[in-house]
Design an enzyme around this catalytic site. Sequence first.
Site, short mmCIF file in Angstrom:
data_model
loop_
_atom_site.label_atom_id
_atom_site.label_comp_id
_atom_site.label_asym_id
_atom_site.label_seq_id
_atom_site.Cartn_x
_atom_site.Cartn_y
_atom_site.Cartn_z
N HIS A 55 -7.47 1.78 -9.92
CA HIS A 55 -6.64 1.18 -9.07
C HIS A 55 -5.33 1.96 -9.15
O HIS A 55 -5.09 2.81 -10.15
CB HIS A 55 -6.20 -0.07 -9.40
CG HIS A 55 -7.34 -1.10 -9.14
ND1 HIS A 55 -8.50 -1.34 -9.69
CD2 HIS A 55 -7.32 -1.93 -7.92
CE1 HIS A 55 -9.28 -2.33 -9.12
NE2 HIS A 55 -8.74 -2.60 -8.16
N LYS A 69 -0.76 -1.68 -10.81
CA LYS A 69 -1.35 -2.65 -10.86
C LYS A 69 -1.08 -3.09 -12.29
O LYS A 69 -1.17 -2.62 -13.35
CB LYS A 69 -2.91 -2.40 -10.77
CG LYS A 69 -3.86 -3.92 -10.81
CD LYS A 69 -5.26 -3.53 -10.32
CE LYS A 69 -5.95 -4.86 -10.75
NZ LYS A 69 -5.80 -5.86 -9.92
N1 LIG Z 1 -8.07 -11.17 -4.53
C1 LIG Z 1 -7.93 -10.22 -3.60
O1 LIG Z 1 -8.80 -9.89 -2.81
C2 LIG Z 1 -6.83 -9.07 -4.12
C3 LIG Z 1 -6.55 -7.83 -3.25
C4 LIG Z 1 -5.51 -7.13 -3.55
C5 LIG Z 1 -4.55 -7.72 -4.66
N2 LIG Z 1 -5.08 -8.89 -5.40
C6 LIG Z 1 -4.03 -9.34 -6.36
O2 LIG Z 1 -2.99 -10.01 -5.79
C7 LIG Z 1 -1.74 -10.00 -6.44
C8 LIG Z 1 -0.66 -9.08 -5.83
O3 LIG Z 1 -1.10 -7.82 -5.59
P1 LIG Z 1 -0.37 -6.95 -4.75
O4 LIG Z 1 -0.82 -5.84 -4.70
O5 LIG Z 1 0.22 -7.29 -3.30
O6 LIG Z 1 1.27 -6.77 -5.64
P2 LIG Z 1 2.66 -6.39 -5.40
O7 LIG Z 1 2.93 -5.52 -4.07
O8 LIG Z 1 3.42 -6.09 -6.43
O9 LIG Z 1 3.19 -7.85 -4.73
C9 LIG Z 1 3.45 -9.15 -5.46
C10 LIG Z 1 4.58 -9.56 -4.82
O10 LIG Z 1 5.03 -10.90 -5.39
C11 LIG Z 1 6.09 -11.49 -5.24
N3 LIG Z 1 6.53 -12.17 -6.32
C12 LIG Z 1 6.73 -12.15 -7.92
N4 LIG Z 1 6.99 -13.19 -8.21
C13 LIG Z 1 6.72 -14.19 -7.25
C14 LIG Z 1 6.95 -15.59 -7.26
N5 LIG Z 1 7.22 -16.30 -8.47
N6 LIG Z 1 7.07 -16.27 -6.07
C15 LIG Z 1 6.79 -15.50 -4.94
N7 LIG Z 1 6.46 -14.33 -5.10
C16 LIG Z 1 6.62 -13.79 -6.13
C17 LIG Z 1 6.99 -10.10 -5.63
O11 LIG Z 1 8.11 -10.22 -5.04
P3 LIG Z 1 9.27 -9.10 -5.06
O12 LIG Z 1 8.83 -8.13 -4.22
O13 LIG Z 1 10.47 -9.97 -4.36
O14 LIG Z 1 9.62 -9.32 -6.44
C18 LIG Z 1 5.97 -9.07 -4.71
O15 LIG Z 1 6.39 -8.63 -3.60
C19 LIG Z 1 -2.22 -9.04 -7.93
O16 LIG Z 1 -2.33 -10.08 -9.05
C20 LIG Z 1 -3.47 -8.31 -7.46
O17 LIG Z 1 -4.24 -8.10 -8.47
C21 LIG Z 1 -6.00 -9.57 -5.03
#
Ligand SMILES: NC(=O)c1ccc[n+]([C@@H]2O[C@H](COP(=O)([O-])OP(=O)(O)OC[C@H]3O[C@@H](n4cnc5c(N)ncnc54)[C@H](OP(=O)(O)O)[C@@H]3O)[C@@H](O)[C@H]2O)c1
Length: 230
Positions: free
Chosen positions: A135, A139
């Site tokens: 990844h 991550k």
């Molecule tokens: N299940 C699936 O199919 C799948 C697919 C992809 C990813 N994921 C998972 O999804 C999660 C996010 O992945 P990502 O790649 O999108 O990460 P990312 O780009 O880091 O995005 C995470 C976002 O969450 C926001 N955040 C942090 N604390 C928060 C809160 N208390 N309330 C609301 N928003 C908050 C952050 O906002 P700020 O920018 O404002 O700090 C950031 O924009 C990870 O756990 C990843 O492993 C799952």
Amino acid sequence: MNLLILGRGKTGSLVAEVAAERKHHVETAGAKENAACAALSPEKLHNIDTVIDFTGPHCVVANIEACVHAGKKMVVGTTGWHAELDRIRHLVEQHKTGFVYAANFSIGINLFYDAGRAAATALRHGYSGQIFERHHAHKKDAPSGTALAMQRIVREVSGQTEGPEITSFREGEVVGLHEIVLESANDRIYLCHDAKSRRGFAEGAVLAAEWLAGKTGFYEFKDIWRELQQ
Ligand SMILES: NC(=O)c1ccc[n+]([C@@H]2O[C@H](COP(=O)([O-])OP(=O)(O)OC[C@H]3O[C@@H](n4cnc5c(N)ncnc54)[C@H](OP(=O)(O)O)[C@@H]3O)[C@@H](O)[C@H]2O)c1
């Protein structure tokens, strides 16, 4: 539907895009507005049908608790909290809300799990297994939830309580690559899923929210996948 998307990061922003394309009414909240679950009070959630969470392991459990206590349905894509699954299942059942989670919402990964389930019988015939996952460098959790789910599938099928070993790589901007390698003295089987973009995750999460309308209960995306195959 009225959807609240938590997280405006790489995946959450795509979920909002896909949901809007599918004519849902979309609100979003990032880390600032949702500090200490400020966006998840019963008053703030009054007009929301379902909350979709793509945030991070540090806040996801608090987000789930707040939504369930407010009686709201949830689709959770965030990974890194599955050690608490039993407690959350109990909470959802107690409050009679609806909940769908998955470490991976893409149809392709669900096909990959099915292929892994079929291939894992090899471990009962002298093969050893290994899982590799790759990844992007940002991550936060390792191993990935998807690799752990594949490990559980292999254990279920093989009857083994340990292994296969998972090796995690974090580099560049890799969206998500998972491999399972099964090896005997005679040959080697490789299965590989390579996500080209995050859109597959976003489409699956919106599909899960649509599927959950009118339902209560605790589900994993594979329950939806089973229905789609019929
Ligand atoms: N299940 C699936 O199919 C799948 C697919 C992809 C990813 N994921 C998972 O999804 C999660 C996010 O992945 P990502 O790649 O999108 O990460 P990312 O780009 O880091 O995005 C995470 C976002 O969450 C926001 N955040 C942090 N604390 C928060 C809160 N208390 N309330 C609301 N928003 C908050 C952050 O906002 P700020 O920018 O404002 O700090 C950031 O924009 C990870 O756990 C990843 O492993 C799952």
